[in-house]
Design an enzyme around this catalytic site. Structure first.
Site, PDB file in Angstrom:
ATOM      1  N   LYS A   1      18.548 -12.337 -12.021  1.00  0.00           N
ATOM      2  CA  LYS A   1      17.340 -12.388 -11.202  1.00  0.00           C
ATOM      3  C   LYS A   1      16.385 -13.472 -11.677  1.00  0.00           C
ATOM      4  O   LYS A   1      15.777 -14.179 -10.883  1.00  0.00           O
ATOM      5  CB  LYS A   1      16.645 -11.022 -11.222  1.00  0.00           C
ATOM      6  CG  LYS A   1      15.422 -10.939 -10.323  1.00  0.00           C
ATOM      7  CD  LYS A   1      15.793 -11.129  -8.861  1.00  0.00           C
ATOM      8  CE  LYS A   1      14.595 -11.076  -7.955  1.00  0.00           C
ATOM      9  NZ  LYS A   1      14.916 -11.469  -6.579  1.00  0.00           N
TER      10      LYS A   1
ATOM     11  N   GLU B   1      18.835 -23.060   2.627  1.00  0.00           N
ATOM     12  CA  GLU B   1      18.609 -21.697   2.160  1.00  0.00           C
ATOM     13  C   GLU B   1      19.639 -20.723   2.730  1.00  0.00           C
ATOM     14  O   GLU B   1      20.142 -19.848   2.026  1.00  0.00           O
ATOM     15  CB  GLU B   1      17.188 -21.259   2.519  1.00  0.00           C
ATOM     16  CG  GLU B   1      16.892 -19.777   2.368  1.00  0.00           C
ATOM     17  CD  GLU B   1      17.025 -19.252   0.946  1.00  0.00           C
ATOM     18  OE1 GLU B   1      16.974 -18.017   0.777  1.00  0.00           O
ATOM     19  OE2 GLU B   1      17.183 -20.053  -0.001  1.00  0.00           O
TER      20      GLU B   1
ATOM     21  N   GLU C   1      25.717 -17.066  -2.446  1.00  0.00           N
ATOM     22  CA  GLU C   1      25.300 -16.167  -3.526  1.00  0.00           C
ATOM     23  C   GLU C   1      25.956 -14.797  -3.430  1.00  0.00           C
ATOM     24  O   GLU C   1      26.413 -14.251  -4.440  1.00  0.00           O
ATOM     25  CB  GLU C   1      23.776 -15.977  -3.483  1.00  0.00           C
ATOM     26  CG  GLU C   1      22.978 -17.116  -4.074  1.00  0.00           C
ATOM     27  CD  GLU C   1      21.491 -16.821  -4.019  1.00  0.00           C
ATOM     28  OE1 GLU C   1      20.824 -17.001  -5.047  1.00  0.00           O
ATOM     29  OE2 GLU C   1      20.992 -16.410  -2.952  1.00  0.00           O
TER      30      GLU C   1
ATOM     31  N   CYS D   1       0.830  -1.189   0.000  1.00  0.00           N
ATOM     32  CA  CYS D   1       0.000   0.000   0.000  1.00  0.00           C
ATOM     33  C   CYS D   1       0.873   1.251   0.000  1.00  0.00           C
ATOM     34  O   CYS D   1       2.024   1.228   0.411  1.00  0.00           O
ATOM     35  CB  CYS D   1      -0.896   0.016   1.233  1.00  0.00           C
ATOM     36  SG  CYS D   1      -1.823  -1.496   1.483  1.00  0.00           S
TER      37      CYS D   1
ATOM     38  N   ARG E   1       3.113  -0.599  -6.737  1.00  0.00           N
ATOM     39  CA  ARG E   1       3.004  -1.418  -5.544  1.00  0.00           C
ATOM     40  C   ARG E   1       1.788  -2.344  -5.591  1.00  0.00           C
ATOM     41  O   ARG E   1       1.708  -3.300  -4.826  1.00  0.00           O
ATOM     42  CB  ARG E   1       2.888  -0.521  -4.302  1.00  0.00           C
ATOM     43  CG  ARG E   1       4.178   0.211  -3.950  1.00  0.00           C
ATOM     44  CD  ARG E   1       3.926   1.266  -2.897  1.00  0.00           C
ATOM     45  NE  ARG E   1       5.183   1.761  -2.350  1.00  0.00           N
ATOM     46  CZ  ARG E   1       5.614   1.524  -1.119  1.00  0.00           C
ATOM     47  NH1 ARG E   1       4.886   0.793  -0.295  1.00  0.00           N
ATOM     48  NH2 ARG E   1       6.764   2.001  -0.687  1.00  0.00           N
TER      49      ARG E   1
ATOM     50  N   TRP F   1      -4.234  -2.097  -0.635  1.00  0.00           N
ATOM     51  CA  TRP F   1      -4.358  -3.503  -1.016  1.00  0.00           C
ATOM     52  C   TRP F   1      -5.128  -4.161   0.117  1.00  0.00           C
ATOM     53  O   TRP F   1      -4.663  -4.192   1.250  1.00  0.00           O
ATOM     54  CB  TRP F   1      -2.975  -4.144  -1.172  1.00  0.00           C
ATOM     55  CG  TRP F   1      -3.050  -5.483  -1.839  1.00  0.00           C
ATOM     56  CD1 TRP F   1      -3.626  -6.615  -1.356  1.00  0.00           C
ATOM     57  CD2 TRP F   1      -2.538  -5.832  -3.131  1.00  0.00           C
ATOM     58  NE1 TRP F   1      -3.520  -7.646  -2.249  1.00  0.00           N
ATOM     59  CE2 TRP F   1      -2.849  -7.196  -3.351  1.00  0.00           C
ATOM     60  CE3 TRP F   1      -1.855  -5.134  -4.112  1.00  0.00           C
ATOM     61  CZ2 TRP F   1      -2.486  -7.867  -4.505  1.00  0.00           C
ATOM     62  CZ3 TRP F   1      -1.499  -5.807  -5.268  1.00  0.00           C
ATOM     63  CH2 TRP F   1      -1.805  -7.160  -5.460  1.00  0.00           C
TER      64      TRP F   1
ATOM     65  N   LYS G   1      22.211 -18.460   0.477  1.00  0.00           N
ATOM     66  CA  LYS G   1      22.311 -17.008   0.559  1.00  0.00           C
ATOM     67  C   LYS G   1      23.761 -16.577   0.769  1.00  0.00           C
ATOM     68  O   LYS G   1      24.224 -15.611   0.163  1.00  0.00           O
ATOM     69  CB  LYS G   1      21.452 -16.473   1.713  1.00  0.00           C
ATOM     70  CG  LYS G   1      19.989 -16.381   1.399  1.00  0.00           C
ATOM     71  CD  LYS G   1      19.701 -15.269   0.388  1.00  0.00           C
ATOM     72  CE  LYS G   1      18.331 -15.461  -0.228  1.00  0.00           C
ATOM     73  NZ  LYS G   1      18.272 -16.560  -1.205  1.00  0.00           N
TER      74      LYS G   1
ATOM     75  N   HIS H   1      27.750 -38.807   9.451  1.00  0.00           N
ATOM     76  CA  HIS H   1      27.868 -39.636   8.252  1.00  0.00           C
ATOM     77  C   HIS H   1      28.765 -38.979   7.212  1.00  0.00           C
ATOM     78  O   HIS H   1      28.635 -39.277   6.016  1.00  0.00           O
ATOM     79  CB  HIS H   1      26.480 -39.924   7.672  1.00  0.00           C
ATOM     80  CG  HIS H   1      25.635 -40.776   8.560  1.00  0.00           C
ATOM     81  ND1 HIS H   1      25.749 -42.147   8.626  1.00  0.00           N
ATOM     82  CD2 HIS H   1      24.673 -40.439   9.456  1.00  0.00           C
ATOM     83  CE1 HIS H   1      24.885 -42.629   9.504  1.00  0.00           C
ATOM     84  NE2 HIS H   1      24.217 -41.599  10.025  1.00  0.00           N
TER      85      HIS H   1
ATOM     86  N   ASN I   1      -0.780   1.627   6.495  1.00  0.00           N
ATOM     87  CA  ASN I   1      -0.237   0.412   5.883  1.00  0.00           C
ATOM     88  C   ASN I   1       0.070  -0.574   6.997  1.00  0.00           C
ATOM     89  O   ASN I   1       0.576  -0.177   8.047  1.00  0.00           O
ATOM     90  CB  ASN I   1       1.060   0.696   5.125  1.00  0.00           C
ATOM     91  CG  ASN I   1       0.836   1.513   3.880  1.00  0.00           C
ATOM     92  OD1 ASN I   1      -0.299   1.688   3.438  1.00  0.00           O
ATOM     93  ND2 ASN I   1       1.909   2.020   3.310  1.00  0.00           N
ATOM     94  N   GLY I   2      -0.169  -1.859   6.766  1.00  0.00           N
ATOM     95  CA  GLY I   2       0.180  -2.863   7.764  1.00  0.00           C
ATOM     96  C   GLY I   2      -1.040  -3.543   8.338  1.00  0.00           C
ATOM     97  O   GLY I   2      -2.154  -3.469   7.797  1.00  0.00           O
TER      98      GLY I   2
END
Length: 608
Positions: free
Chosen positions: A603, A480, A487, A2, A27, A74, A484, A503, A98-99
């Protein structure tokens, strides 16, 4: 996300606000509105749909007044209707927001018990009535807002105007971005510098917990304790404002900090906050009848799918296969007729994922996709799409898109469990409430930034290898976290299930190897700690990510600890993604790498 715009100017504010709102159309939104002070009285115009609808309302009934606030919404609490559109107002106060206010239901019931009548379904209207109540008690606008902020739980950005106060606007920020724009005898509030660019290039960004009292010639900023503070005024070139980083050095940092807000958008789309029940749209397949789910994705999206495997199998009791798209498309696997093939892609254009989708189409599968770009090829070729609502993500390393993917997958797992009778309505409500609390928890985790920055500088910047360990749904988080770090810092890292340590990977342990252990308090915690002790016995340097109970039990022997809020084990993977992102980010910053555009990466991977 928003958009918010506020203006205390010298001429009519509504046209300026409308133009600024147009700059925030990227947005996404489903309604818009503007309120101004006209001869000391609050007046407003609101409309659903695109901004041309609001412009038409203003053409028919112009809004004079040099002080005003505007908003693109939104929908979160309540459908996209004119009554639910912002600004929300009483006779004495108008607010844009917003929120998500998590405790709005309790506050609304309290206010209704005192005779307050509500005209919308939104959480925002509670704020307007709370402030009005304090004004009616004789408090000043400043004190009324301060008292109200102390009662709000959640993540929010606010802009507020008051009847009879033609030189006053108040803003506040907790978890959602808000900036102050400085003009010549004029002042502004906005979601970002891009919104304010037509009016000024001098901008100060509020920190979490800040609130600001502005007039045409002055700005007073206070922190969460009410102490006056200074925030740096930056000169933002118009070209930079077009792709605004806010008060962050990199887009990745900005996008990490946007997560409380965008998660709120996911909740608004998929959860009824008043009933704490899911509100999925009608789908062309029956979740109760799905014999098997196949999840296909690449990179970070694949790890989101692995987390979801634990959720679907443990909560919904449905078997799940998860595969990397580039491998799946060539395995030519046999698939159970009538199964659900679920594809996860930020861009919706990932070549391998698209090819896998077309194979599943040929194998009599229902096709659904979780995408951020709803006009993408993957979205168009799906039977049903589940939008992630993350907004534009510019940093190559996915952050907010990943967390939004997890949120949508969590919703789907709960919905599938309920459809199959694996959980009852009470458990659906409980899990939905846990999801609803995520914006607040994510905001709390972001406050750990300074601690994690020091940890990254002291323990990781000079490392050549890093090991990440986790069990259960924390294992894909370990994958993940390692991705990161690889990357953007170019440090070799591996994620491993903690139970597999002996192991093979235990051979790598020595006093030079940092080992990041992801261990929220859950039924696997003690087993993870036993693996952690095996590392410490061989001189490994443990960085423990856990909650208060976990750290009280196992934190003493760790080299460093990061204490996260206590959350349900079901939602822990969503929360623990944030410190892993911050670890990678601050390590890369201190190494001096190109955080937003790391070498050799793109991207969107649109070729095989």
């Amino acid at each position: 996300m928003c958009g918010i715009v506020g203006v205390i100017g010298k001429s009519d504010a509504a046209p300026v606000i409308l133009e600024s709102l147009r700059r925030l159309e990227y947005r996404g939104y489903d309604s818009a509105g503007i309120a101004t002070l006209v001869d000391g009285t609050i007046d407003r115009r609101r409309a659903t749909g695109k901004l041309q609808s609001l412009a038409g309302e203003l053409d028919t009934a112009p809004l004079p007044g040099s002080l005003g606030i505007g908003h693109t919404r939104w929908a979160t609490h309540g459908a996209a209707t004119t009554d639910n559109a912002h600004p929300h107002a009483t006779e004495r106060v108008a607010v844009v927001h917003n929120g998500i206010i998590e405790n709005f239901k309790v506050l609304r019931e309290e206010l209704e018990g005192k005779g307050t009548r509500f005209s919308s379904e939104t959480d925002t209207e509670v704020i307007a009535h709370l402030i009005t109540g304090y004004l009616d008690m004789g408090k000043s606008p400043k004190d009324a807002v301060a008292a109200t902020l102390g009662r709000l739980e959640g993540a929010f950005a606010l802009a507020i105007i008051f009847k009879g106060e033609d030189d006053l606007m108040i803003g506040a920020r907790e978890g959602s971005p808000l900036a102050v724009g400085y003009g010549d005898g004029e002042m502004y509030l906005g979601s970002d510098a891009f919104a304010l660019a037509p009016m000024t290039n001098r901008v100060a960004y509020l920190d979490d917990g800040d609130w600001v009292v502005i007039s045409r010639t002055s700005v007073q900023i206070f922190d969460a304790k009410g102490t006056p503070v200074e925030r740096t005024v930056q000169v933002v070139p118009v070209s930079a404002a077009l792709v605004d980083k806010g008060n962050h050095r990199h887009f990745m940092a900005k996008e990490i900090h946007e997560q409380p807000e965008v998660v709120g958008h996911v909740l608004g789309h998929y959860v009824d906050p008043a009933k704490q029940l899911l509100k999925l749209p009608e789908m062309p397949f029956d979740l109760a009848a799905i014999p098997r789910i196949t999840i296909v994705a690449c990179g970070t999206a694949y790890y989101a799918g692995v987390v979801a495997k634990y959720w679907f199998e443990q909560v919904a009791r449905v078997p799940v296969d998860v595969d990397v798209a580039s491998e799946f498309r060539y395995r030519e696997c046999a698939m159970t007729p009538g199964g659900l093939a679920l594809f996860i892609s930020q861009s919706g254009e990932t070549a391998d994922t698209l090819a896998a989708l077309r194979y599943c189409r040929s194998q009599d599968q229902h096709i659904a996709s979780i995408v951020n770009v709803t006009e993408s090829t993957i979205a168009r070729e799906s039977d049903h799409i589940f939008p992630t609502l993350a907004g534009p993500e510019i940093g190559v390393a996915s952050t907010k898109a990943f967390v939004c993917q997890l949120m949508v997958l969590a919703v789907l797992a709960i919905a599938t469990a309920r459809a199959r009778g694996a959980i009852d309505a009470d458990e659906e409500q409980r899990l939905a409430a846990e999801l609803t609390a995520m914006p607040r928890h994510l905001s709390d985790a972001l406050h750990l930034g300074p601690l994690i920055e020091k940890l990254a500088q002291d323990e990781l910047t000079d490392a050549t290898d890093v090991l990440y360990l986790g069990r259960g749904a924390s294992f894909p988080l370990a994958l993940e976290g390692a991705l990161k770090l690889k990357e953007i810092s170019y440090i070799h890292a591996e994620g491993y299930p903690a139970g597999e340590l002996k192991h093979g990977p235990i051979a790598l342990i020595d006093d030079t190897l940092p080992v990041i252990v992801i261990a929220p308090w859950d039924r696997l915690f003690e087993k993870t700690v036993s693996n952690m002790q095996e590392v410490m016995a061989r001189g490994g340097r443990i960085i423990l990510l856990s909650d208060r109970k976990g750290i009280s039990i196992a934190g003493d022997e760790a080299t460093a600890v990061v204490e996260l809020p206590d959350v349900d084990p079901f939602t822990a993977p969503i929360l623990y993604a944030v410190p892993l992102q911050l670890v990678a980010y601050f390590t890369a910053v201190h190494k001096g790498t190109d955080v937003d555009q790391p070498r050799n990466l793109a991207k969107s991977v649109t070729v095989e």
